[in-house]
Design a protein around this motif. Structure first.
Motif, PDB file in Angstrom:
ATOM      1  N   SER A 374       0.803  -1.358  -0.174  1.00  0.00           N
ATOM      2  CA  SER A 374       0.045   0.105  -0.008  1.00  0.00           C
ATOM      3  C   SER A 374       0.811   1.181  -0.281  1.00  0.00           C
ATOM      4  O   SER A 374       1.850   1.187   0.597  1.00  0.00           O
ATOM      5  N   ARG A 375       0.435   2.329  -0.767  1.00  0.00           N
ATOM      6  CA  ARG A 375       1.360   3.608  -0.633  1.00  0.00           C
ATOM      7  C   ARG A 375       0.159   4.747  -0.763  1.00  0.00           C
ATOM      8  O   ARG A 375      -0.847   4.480  -0.872  1.00  0.00           O
ATOM      9  N   LEU A 376       1.027   5.721  -0.049  1.00  0.00           N
ATOM     10  CA  LEU A 376       0.288   6.935   0.059  1.00  0.00           C
ATOM     11  C   LEU A 376      -0.565   7.421  -1.281  1.00  0.00           C
ATOM     12  O   LEU A 376       0.016   7.037  -2.000  1.00  0.00           O
ATOM     13  N   GLY A 382      -3.985  18.680  -2.161  1.00  0.00           N
ATOM     14  CA  GLY A 382      -5.447  18.585  -2.484  1.00  0.00           C
ATOM     15  C   GLY A 382      -5.444  17.727  -3.765  1.00  0.00           C
ATOM     16  O   GLY A 382      -6.426  17.621  -4.616  1.00  0.00           O
ATOM     17  N   ARG A 383      -4.270  16.860  -3.959  1.00  0.00           N
ATOM     18  CA  ARG A 383      -4.330  15.886  -5.181  1.00  0.00           C
ATOM     19  C   ARG A 383      -4.182  14.556  -4.435  1.00  0.00           C
ATOM     20  O   ARG A 383      -2.961  14.585  -4.024  1.00  0.00           O
ATOM     21  N   TYR A 384      -4.745  13.631  -4.948  1.00  0.00           N
ATOM     22  CA  TYR A 384      -4.511  12.244  -4.578  1.00  0.00           C
ATOM     23  C   TYR A 384      -4.738  11.177  -5.657  1.00  0.00           C
ATOM     24  O   TYR A 384      -5.331  11.689  -6.804  1.00  0.00           O
ATOM     25  N   VAL A 385      -4.112  10.172  -5.886  1.00  0.00           N
ATOM     26  CA  VAL A 385      -4.126   9.215  -6.900  1.00  0.00           C
ATOM     27  C   VAL A 385      -4.389   7.948  -6.171  1.00  0.00           C
ATOM     28  O   VAL A 385      -3.617   7.452  -5.153  1.00  0.00           O
ATOM     29  N   CYS A 386      -5.240   7.090  -6.503  1.00  0.00           N
ATOM     30  CA  CYS A 386      -5.630   5.746  -6.083  1.00  0.00           C
ATOM     31  C   CYS A 386      -6.036   4.654  -7.180  1.00  0.00           C
ATOM     32  O   CYS A 386      -6.158   5.273  -8.419  1.00  0.00           O
ATOM     33  N   GLY A 387      -5.638   3.413  -7.004  1.00  0.00           N
ATOM     34  CA  GLY A 387      -6.005   2.289  -7.854  1.00  0.00           C
ATOM     35  C   GLY A 387      -5.201   1.396  -7.447  1.00  0.00           C
ATOM     36  O   GLY A 387      -4.354   1.199  -6.510  1.00  0.00           O
ATOM     37  N   ASP A 388      -5.361   0.150  -8.321  1.00  0.00           N
ATOM     38  CA  ASP A 388      -4.504  -1.253  -7.970  1.00  0.00           C
ATOM     39  C   ASP A 388      -3.139  -0.879  -8.130  1.00  0.00           C
ATOM     40  O   ASP A 388      -2.065  -1.567  -7.613  1.00  0.00           O
ATOM     41  N   HIS A 389      -2.731   0.266  -9.030  1.00  0.00           N
ATOM     42  CA  HIS A 389      -1.516   0.500  -9.234  1.00  0.00           C
ATOM     43  C   HIS A 389      -0.734   1.355  -7.955  1.00  0.00           C
ATOM     44  O   HIS A 389       0.718   1.386  -7.900  1.00  0.00           O
ATOM     45  N   ARG A 390      -1.366   1.755  -7.234  1.00  0.00           N
ATOM     46  CA  ARG A 390      -0.887   2.281  -5.733  1.00  0.00           C
ATOM     47  C   ARG A 390      -0.963   1.317  -4.775  1.00  0.00           C
ATOM     48  O   ARG A 390      -0.785   1.592  -3.645  1.00  0.00           O
ATOM     49  N   ALA A 391      -1.361   0.151  -5.050  1.00  0.00           N
ATOM     50  CA  ALA A 391      -1.523  -0.962  -4.044  1.00  0.00           C
ATOM     51  C   ALA A 391      -1.072  -2.352  -4.629  1.00  0.00           C
ATOM     52  O   ALA A 391       0.058  -2.590  -5.107  1.00  0.00           O
ATOM     53  N   THR A 392      -2.035  -3.289  -4.707  1.00  0.00           N
ATOM     54  CA  THR A 392      -1.714  -4.632  -5.280  1.00  0.00           C
ATOM     55  C   THR A 392      -2.669  -4.833  -6.622  1.00  0.00           C
ATOM     56  O   THR A 392      -3.902  -4.309  -6.336  1.00  0.00           O
ATOM     57  N   GLY A 393      -2.493  -5.502  -7.302  1.00  0.00           N
ATOM     58  CA  GLY A 393      -3.236  -5.808  -8.736  1.00  0.00           C
ATOM     59  C   GLY A 393      -4.375  -6.741  -8.074  1.00  0.00           C
ATOM     60  O   GLY A 393      -4.203  -7.916  -8.627  1.00  0.00           O
ATOM     61  N   SER A 394      -5.094  -6.393  -7.470  1.00  0.00           N
ATOM     62  CA  SER A 394      -6.432  -7.228  -7.294  1.00  0.00           C
ATOM     63  C   SER A 394      -7.495  -6.182  -7.016  1.00  0.00           C
ATOM     64  O   SER A 394      -7.477  -5.247  -6.762  1.00  0.00           O
TER      65      SER A 394
END
Length: 414
Positions: A374-376, A382-394
């Motif tokens: 997991s990553r910040l 005010g800007r955030y990025v999320c998705g499986d590419h910011r954690a694990t591919g699942s």
């Protein structure tokens, strides 16, 4: 209309209506924040969508749904999805014969047949029992603790023979990790193996697209705006496809990695795996059970008769077969895959009709040793990025990343 401003200022705008974006939006709404989800497509789901083609239920690429993921159990009404299970095991085509690998805790007789059929020897069975027992019973924190290495090295260290790794783990995991060298993080492998042993692999009755649709239905009415692409991020919020500014105190980019990097220049884009799935329609089922079929020659990652999982996936009286291969759909590849399927299923495939081909270029991020689970999500004020590419591919990784983004946004807006 360039420069025009919409009237309402949102607490948060979420760019992308995939799993991560929907999870983030739901958690922010639950905190009482005003949220807008802007989805470029005509439906939510991102890579997790289902189409109907020639009377067949076709996912954007063959996927399975795992009921053991903590985020899944906490967010989704599983009963409402009308889940249809796969057989708790795999059929392995090896040198003209099909060997069965079954979960001994759920299908002990089938597991014994697989053991005595030559797929696994006593050494491999002992190693499998030890590995599975630890992954299932140990706390998740302990499963994640060992030094991260490649999955291949971890399997060798666990005591598996080279023959069993080549016959079972390598072809089976190529369909899970979308790479065939077992180079994926061993830490991630153990978490995936844990979830498979604890949960049930299945599909919703109406296709995997039912999962994001269920998440979206839990949002307040009007939260999601479909066919609403975002052209750029601005100091005030985002610029939509019509050149209007949608003002927001926080912007969460919940797209795939490549699209996120276009909106947020300088963002690191991890390498991704590509997968292609061929959907064939046959006049009769080549396998009368809902079981994944793998090939030790790795001519495909896996194949399954989807209409055995649920008859409604195909028109009445027909069988729908989904077969995935690594990489793109190149000239002649469907033909060679069809030839391999004839051998592995032991049937004539010449009269199978190709319903459609689905290639997913960024199906999974590459997850090599040293993978942060997991990553910040905060990348700027005010800007955030999320998705499986910011954690694990699942599915678990996408939902957990969205949940983390919501926590960080809420903390900053306070």
């Amino acid at each position: 209309m360039t420069g025009e401003r919409t009237s309402q200022r949102w607490d948060a705008v979420v760019v992308g209506g995939g799993l991560a974006g929907l999870a983030c939006a739901r958690d922010l709404c639950a905190r009482g924040l005003r949220v807008r989800v802007l989805e470029a497509g005509d439906r939510v789901g991102g890579r997790m969508r289902t189409d109907r083609v020639a009377g067949c239920v076709v996912d954007r690429g063959f996927q399975v749904f795992n009921t053991a993921y903590p985020q899944v159990r906490g967010r989704l009404p599983l009963r409402e999805l009308r889940l249809r299970p796969f057989t708790p095991g795999v059929l392995v085509h090896d040198g003209g014969r099909r060997l069965r690998f079954a979960d001994p805790t759920r299908a002990p007789r089938q597991a014994w047949r697989g053991a005595t059929g030559g797929l696994a020897g006593p050494r491999d069975l002992a190693a499998l029992a030890a590995l599975t027992g630890f992954d299932v019973l140990a706390p998740a924190a302990l499963v994640r603790r060992p030094r991260d290495t490649s999955t291949r090295r971890a399997l060798t260290a666990a005591g598996f023979s080279e023959g069993f790794v080549e016959r079972f783990f390598r072809p089976f995991l190529s369909g899970v990790f979308l790479e065939e060298d077992l180079a994926t993080s061993s830490r991630f492998f153990h978490l995936v193996w844990r979830s498979m042993a604890r949960g049930t692999l299945c599909l919703p009755e109406s296709g995997v697209g039912a999962v994001p649709e269920s998440l979206a239905s839990a949002l307040p009415p009007g939260t999601v705006a479909l066919e609403s692409p975002v052209a750029a991020l601005t100091d005030e919020g985002v610029l939509d496809g019509d050149g209007r500014t949608v003002p927001a105190r926080a912007v969460v980019v919940a797209t795939d990695a490549a699209a996120a990097a276009r909106l947020e220049p300088g963002l690191t884009v991890p390498p991704h795996r590509t997968v292609t799935t061929y959907y064939h329609l046959a006049s009769r089922s080549p396998l009368r059970e809902p079981t994944l079929l793998t090939d030790t020659r790795r001519r495909f990652t896996n194949s399954v008769v989807l209409s055995e999982v649920h008859a409604g996936y195909a028109p009445r009286g027909y069988a729908l077969i989904a077969t995935s291969v690594l990489g793109d759909d190149s000239e002649g590849r469907e033909r060679t895959t069809r030839t391999a399927l004839a051998e592995c299923y032991g049937t004539d495939t010449a009269d199978w009709d190709l319903v459609t081909v689905r290639t997913v270029p960024g199906a999974l991020p590459a997850m090599e040793p040293g993978l942060p689970l997991s990553r910040l999500t905060r990348v700027a004020a005010g800007r955030y990025v999320c998705g499986d590419h910011r954690a694990t591919g699942s599915v678990q990784g996408a939902l957990a990343s969205g949940a983390r983004a919501a926590r960080e946004v809420a903390a900053d807006l306070r």
